[in-house]
Design an enzyme around this catalytic site. Structure first.
Site, PDB file in Angstrom:
ATOM      1  N   GLU A 212       6.009   0.689   0.461  1.00 50.21           N
ATOM      2  CA  GLU A 212       5.109   0.110  -0.541  1.00 50.21           C
ATOM      3  C   GLU A 212       5.377   0.713  -1.922  1.00 50.21           C
ATOM      4  O   GLU A 212       5.332   0.018  -2.945  1.00 50.21           O
ATOM      5  CB  GLU A 212       3.651   0.370  -0.145  1.00 50.21           C
ATOM      6  CG  GLU A 212       3.233  -0.319   1.141  1.00 50.21           C
ATOM      7  CD  GLU A 212       1.886   0.201   1.631  1.00 50.21           C
ATOM      8  OE1 GLU A 212       1.863   1.041   2.540  1.00 50.21           O
ATOM      9  OE2 GLU A 212       0.861  -0.217   1.080  1.00 50.21           O
TER      10      GLU A 212
ATOM     11  N   SER B  67      -4.342   6.880   8.399  1.00 57.38           N
ATOM     12  CA  SER B  67      -5.535   6.583   7.623  1.00 57.38           C
ATOM     13  C   SER B  67      -6.605   7.599   7.984  1.00 57.38           C
ATOM     14  O   SER B  67      -6.708   8.029   9.124  1.00 57.38           O
ATOM     15  CB  SER B  67      -6.019   5.164   7.955  1.00 57.38           C
ATOM     16  OG  SER B  67      -7.398   5.047   7.641  1.00 57.38           O
TER      17      SER B  67
END
Ligand code: ARG
Length: 460
Positions: free
Chosen positions: A291, A278
């Site tokens: 995902e 991130s």
């Protein structure tokens, strides 16, 4: 300027929007190899049957080979005005060899041509997908063998239910993938008939040899009804349906990877190669690939329902609607191939955290069923009564915040006096999984044998 392929009764060219809505070259250029293979097979048959001269067919074949190398090298100039791959190739052929190019379309229509091209394309796609799924099965079976005895919680309702092994869980996906491959095999079998020679819709008056072109293109036989031949897109729908069910499976596994790799679960670790960070939270390792596998399922479903909707209610035979079969298929196929590749990569990469899984497997009184089974086996209690006794023992442990094997024998005997110390043997998770020896059960010995059997099957 009117179209040179069919402009005989047209004085003017199309409106720009007409051209934009009509053209398919931007996406059907993906069929170029199949289009040229189909044309070469058709031309060879026209020579063999004496419909065209050998000289014309030699020129056509040579021209088609030249076009193939032009497209391959990127020097081919695709034109929107020429609408689709079929007319782009034919127009270039005319530039290269002159009037003989105009004879190639004898006894053929773009309707049977596109049906042939697309069947060939989808057939290759099915073969590639099948091979990729075999690769996924191999990766799963390898990992299952390595961790055939790693204990983890088995879930129902995402609540810890009974201990299972990690290998057993992975082999569940090998079975699902085997069914996916079975559907692919079935779809390929039904797909493998040649529509070439059905012409526009009614067949042709030329003495063509459809057996010959079918054989040259690797089809089992020609299709039997010319109307059905040009109107049918079942082979696309079946492939998309098979891919949809496959995507269901992959999305379930992807979801489990997302859950397992969370800090709260910590069951598996994905390396740097299969996670992202991130930009603001330094601690993060996100399972983006999993995902996206989960998300790309939407594209595959979308293509399936989209084409079902295009085909529903279409009168026989060909309608231009059917040109809308390609883009969604290509999109779904690209997604499906990426999904399988990503899952295979993640399976090989992922390392289970055996201690964390083992500890989690014991939480939530997951051996309560083992306790009840022991009461039945050792004390001959009816299962319903054993269930009731076990419930009271679990309640006792829960009230004092302890695991089942932390209870004293006397405490359990206060609930059921016949209980002996032997009961402790079944309260641990290792013994629990070891005892599940029924066929298909999670006992490590079973799992090892299954993983080995799969690996042998996949090698064969
Ligand atoms: N581009 C067309 C398709 O993909 C080829 C067939 C066109 N046939 C016709 N009669 N206009 O379906």
């Amino acid at each position: 300027m009117s179209n040179k392929m069919w402009g005989g009764r047209f004085a003017a060219g199309p409106d720009a929007v007409m051209e934009a809505i009509n053209a398919s070259i931007d996406f059907d250029r993906r069929l170029w190899m199949q289009d040229i293979a189909g044309s070469k097979a058709h031309a060879a048959m026209l020579a063999e049957t004496g419909i065209l001269t050998a000289e014309d067919v030699a020129a056509i074949t040579h021209g088609l080979d030249t076009i193939a190398s032009e497209i391959e090298s990127g020097s081919f100039n695709f034109s929107t005005a020429l609408e689709d791959i079929h007319m782009n190739v034919e127009a270039r052929l005319a530039e290269l060899i002159g009037p003989a190019a105009g004879r190639l379309h004898t006894g053929r229509s773009r309707n049977d041509q596109v049906a042939t091209d697309f069947r060939l394309y989808v057939r290759d796609a099915l073969d590639r997908l099948d091979a990729a799924l075999a690769g996924l099965q191999g990766a799963l079976a390898e990992k299952a063998l390595k961790h055939h005895d790693a204990v983890m919680p088995g879930f129902t309702h995402l609540q810890a239910a009974q201990p299972v092994t990690f290998g057993h869980h992975l082999l569940a996906y090998v079975e699902m993938t085997a069914r996916d491959r079975g559907r692919i095999t079935d779809a390929r079998k039904r797909l493998n008939e040649s529509p070439l020679g059905a012409a526009a819709l009614a067949g042709t008056s030329f003495p063509i040899d459809r057996e010959m072109t079918a054989k040259a293109l690797g089809f089992d036989r020609p299709t039997a009804n010319s109307l059905d031949s040009v109107a049918d897109r079942d082979f696309v729908l079946e492939t998309l349906s098979a891919m949809s069910i496959m995507a269901v499976h992959l999305s379930r596994f992807a979801e489990e990877i997302v859950i397992w790799s969370s800090a709260q679960f910590g069951f598996v670790h994905l390396s740097d190669a299969w996670t992202t960070g991130s930009s603001i939270m330094p601690q993060k390792r996100n399972p983006d690939a999993a995902e996206l596998v989960r998300a790309k399922t939407g594209r595959v479903f979308g293509a399936t329902i989209g084409l079902m909707t295009v085909m529903k209610g279409l009168p026989l035979a060909y309608s231009k609607d059917m040109q809308e079969d390609k883009e969604p298929f290509f999109d779904a196929l690209d997604a499906a191939e990426l999904m399988v590749a990503a899952m295979t990569g993640m399976v090989s990469d992922m390392e289970p955290n055996r201690e964390t899984m083992q500890a989690a497997a014991g939480a939530g009184y997951s051996t309560a069923t083992d306790l009840a089974d022991w009461l039945v086996r050792a004390l001959d209690l009816p299962f319903r009564e054993a269930h009731h006794v076990t419930g009271r023992i679990v309640d006792l442990a829960a009230q004092s915040g302890r695991d089942l094997d932390d209870l004293a024998l006397e405490e359990m005997q206060a609930i059921e006096p016949k209980i002996t110390a032997e009961i402790f043997a079944v309260l641990g998770v290792d013994n629990s999984v070891k005892s599940r020896v029924s066929y298909g059960g999670t006992a490590p010995a079973n799992v090892k044998a299954q993983a080995e059997a799969w690996l042998a099957r996949l090698k064969a």
